[in-house]
Motif scaffolding. Structure first.
Motif, mmCIF file in Angstrom:
data_model
loop_
_atom_site.group_PDB
_atom_site.id
_atom_site.type_symbol
_atom_site.label_atom_id
_atom_site.label_comp_id
_atom_site.label_asym_id
_atom_site.label_seq_id
_atom_site.Cartn_x
_atom_site.Cartn_y
_atom_site.Cartn_z
ATOM 1 N N MET A 22 79.681 58.565 15.125
ATOM 2 C CA MET A 22 78.298 58.256 15.468
ATOM 3 C C MET A 22 77.815 59.297 16.498
ATOM 4 S SD MET A 22 77.605 55.513 13.692
ATOM 5 C CE MET A 22 76.201 54.651 14.390
ATOM 6 N N ASP A 23 76.498 59.369 16.687
ATOM 7 C CA ASP A 23 75.954 60.260 17.711
ATOM 8 C C ASP A 23 76.624 59.979 19.047
ATOM 9 O OD1 ASP A 23 73.936 62.247 17.394
ATOM 10 O OD2 ASP A 23 72.787 60.692 16.354
ATOM 11 N N THR A 24 76.869 60.995 19.817
ATOM 12 C CA THR A 24 77.514 60.951 21.147
ATOM 13 C C THR A 24 79.027 60.654 21.084
ATOM 14 O OG1 THR A 24 77.336 58.603 21.778
ATOM 15 C CG2 THR A 24 75.398 59.976 22.197
ATOM 16 N N ASP A 69 81.666 70.079 11.734
ATOM 17 C CA ASP A 69 81.084 69.114 12.666
ATOM 18 C C ASP A 69 80.061 68.332 11.836
ATOM 19 O OD1 ASP A 69 79.569 67.823 14.552
ATOM 20 O OD2 ASP A 69 79.223 69.570 15.820
ATOM 21 N N ARG A 70 80.439 67.159 11.374
ATOM 22 C CA ARG A 70 79.830 66.455 10.248
ATOM 23 C C ARG A 70 80.144 67.262 8.988
ATOM 24 N NH1 ARG A 70 76.355 62.372 12.258
ATOM 25 N NH2 ARG A 70 75.508 62.884 14.300
ATOM 26 N N SER A 71 79.887 66.683 7.820
ATOM 27 C CA SER A 71 80.420 67.309 6.612
ATOM 28 C C SER A 71 79.798 66.670 5.381
ATOM 29 C CB SER A 71 81.930 67.053 6.575
ATOM 30 O OG SER A 71 82.130 65.635 6.475
ATOM 31 N N ASP A 100 72.885 58.713 29.808
ATOM 32 C CA ASP A 100 73.313 59.888 30.553
ATOM 33 C C ASP A 100 72.556 61.137 30.076
ATOM 34 O OD1 ASP A 100 74.947 61.090 32.447
ATOM 35 O OD2 ASP A 100 76.313 61.820 30.878
ATOM 36 N N ARG A 101 72.352 61.233 28.757
ATOM 37 C CA ARG A 101 71.598 62.377 28.212
ATOM 38 C C ARG A 101 70.157 62.376 28.716
ATOM 39 N NH1 ARG A 101 73.442 63.157 21.847
ATOM 40 N NH2 ARG A 101 75.559 63.731 22.405
ATOM 41 N N ILE A 102 69.624 61.173 28.936
ATOM 42 C CA ILE A 102 68.235 61.075 29.408
ATOM 43 C C ILE A 102 68.173 61.407 30.903
ATOM 44 C CG2 ILE A 102 66.322 59.448 29.790
ATOM 45 C CD1 ILE A 102 67.367 57.994 27.193
ATOM 46 N N PHE A 116 69.170 65.070 23.354
ATOM 47 C CA PHE A 116 68.620 63.758 23.008
ATOM 48 C C PHE A 116 67.547 63.864 21.933
ATOM 49 C CE2 PHE A 116 65.888 60.113 23.277
ATOM 50 C CZ PHE A 116 66.809 59.095 23.287
ATOM 51 N N ARG A 117 67.658 62.961 20.934
ATOM 52 C CA ARG A 117 66.587 62.843 19.931
ATOM 53 C C ARG A 117 66.292 61.373 19.731
ATOM 54 N NH1 ARG A 117 68.961 65.294 15.443
ATOM 55 N NH2 ARG A 117 70.143 66.958 16.384
ATOM 56 N N LEU A 118 64.999 61.061 19.596
ATOM 57 C CA LEU A 118 64.617 59.654 19.448
ATOM 58 C C LEU A 118 65.312 59.026 18.233
ATOM 59 C CD1 LEU A 118 62.906 57.919 21.242
ATOM 60 C CD2 LEU A 118 60.965 58.310 19.722
ATOM 61 N N GLY A 119 65.559 59.850 17.222
ATOM 62 C CA GLY A 119 66.237 59.376 16.005
ATOM 63 C C GLY A 119 67.619 58.794 16.302
ATOM 64 N N ASP A 120 68.220 59.213 17.429
ATOM 65 C CA ASP A 120 69.550 58.683 17.767
ATOM 66 C C ASP A 120 69.478 57.164 17.985
ATOM 67 O OD1 ASP A 120 70.217 61.325 17.698
ATOM 68 O OD2 ASP A 120 70.558 61.549 19.854
ATOM 69 N N LEU A 121 68.341 56.703 18.484
ATOM 70 C CA LEU A 121 68.190 55.254 18.721
ATOM 71 C C LEU A 121 68.089 54.507 17.391
ATOM 72 C CD1 LEU A 121 65.760 55.004 21.770
ATOM 73 C CD2 LEU A 121 68.240 55.182 21.725
HETATM 74 MG MG MG Z 1 73.011 64.123 17.623
#
Ligand code: MG
Ligand code: AMP
Length: 294
Positions: free
Chosen positions: A70-72, A126-128, A198-200, A209-214
């Motif tokens: 997952m992200d992070t 890094d992802r695939s 922490d990223r914020i 940080f991207r809003l899409g992560d939420l």
């Molecule tokens: Mg990301």
């Protein structure tokens, strides 16, 4: 160099049911102090680097390391910290984001195939191509962008066929001398929340940080189900998945290092043997150099 634990506990066993919820995201530290962590990591790096030189010299096999999470989850950090000792000429990292228009006009493995490591190299994804059974499965709007014939998409076995395709693709790679090892960096939603905050808060991390992560947090259960199905159906003896407890980044990096080292050790890497002509060349060159000092 070995950690005080067996890495097989994190390997996903083929043909056995998997309950991802029961697999820990957090374990006791595998190091006694920051100094101990650094010493262990640096020893791993040095050993990985030695094996990588042999892989490069032998030029018969390739190693593909796939990082998912997952992200992070710490994919980028793990890649950076573990592989930083390796000769950059022998190692290539590729990050997979949303596919381009050209990529969408091809089959889903196409863009991954183009970036496979050649013999002698370590390729890091890094992802695939696994995103094709993860984000594409969890978010129907992503599948809708894939330009597939509707009759294909509506088939009952669409996702299990995709998992099969991936498994067979990796079998094909194995039969061609490419070893594939896959890491799922397993974080808890609580730890992800901390890392996003922490990223914020940290201006040096704002760019990540991207809003899409939420948005992905809202689909957490869906992603966990997709991961569970994927890990269970695409882990094989030659191309195993490892579920790495990743709430502690240092632990995760040590485990990843140990698995990479273990994999390289099992690849039976040897310096290439010389032909009679090459041996003769060495003798000739030695004499020439010795007889002509200036
Ligand atoms: Mg990301
Ligand atoms: P990051 O790893 O944070 O740079 O984010 C890359 C983004 O690309 C993630 O949100 C992935 O879900 C997305 N992504 C990667 N592969 C695909 C794919 N095949 N289809 C759609 N989105 C993808």
């Amino acid at each position: 160099m070995k950690l005080d634990c067996s890495i097989s506990q994190w390997r996903v066993v083929p043909d056995q049911p998997l309950k991802l919820k029961k697999v820990p995201t957090k374990i006791e530290p595998l190091f006694r102090s920051t100094e101990d962590y650094r010493a262990k990591l640096s020893e791993f790096r040095a050993e990985i680097s030695r094996w990588q030189s042999l892989l490069y010299a032998a030029r018969q096999q390739a190693l593909l390391l796939v990082f998912q999470g997952m992200d992070t989850a710490g994919k980028g950090g793990a890649i950076r910290h573990v592989m930083s000792g390796v000769n950059p000429q022998g190692c290539q990292v590729h990050s997979f984001g949303p596919p381009s228009d050209e990529e969408l006009e091809h089959d889903f493995l196409w863009r991954g195939v183009k970036r496979l490591p050649r013999r002698g190299m370590i390729g890091i994804f890094d992802r695939s191509y696994y995103e094709e059974v993860l984000v594409v499965r969890v978010k129907p709007e992503v599948l809708a962008t894939q330009l597939l014939p509707p009759a294909l998409v509506q088939r009952k076995n669409f996702w299990s066929d995709r998992l099969d395709d991936i498994r067979q693709f990796e079998t094909y790679l194995h039969r061609n001398g490419t070893k594939v090892v896959k890491f799922f960096l397993h974080v808890s939603p609580e730890e992800q929340r901390r890392r996003l905050l922490d990223r914020i808060a940290d201006p040096t991390k704002n760019w990540k940080f991207r809003l899409g992560d939420l948005d992905c947090r809202e689909h957490w259960q869906g992603f966990q189900r997709a991961y569970q199905d994927c890990l269970q159906h695409t882990t094989t003896k030659p191309s195993p998945w490892y579920i790495v407890p990743a709430d502690n980044k240092r632990n995760a990096r040590l485990i990843v290092s140990q698995v990479i080292l273990h994999t390289l050790e099992k690849m039976r890497l040897e310096l290439p043997s010389l032909s009679a002509a090459q041996e003769q060349d060495l003798i000739t060159a030695k004499h020439l150099l010795e007889d002509n000092p200036s």
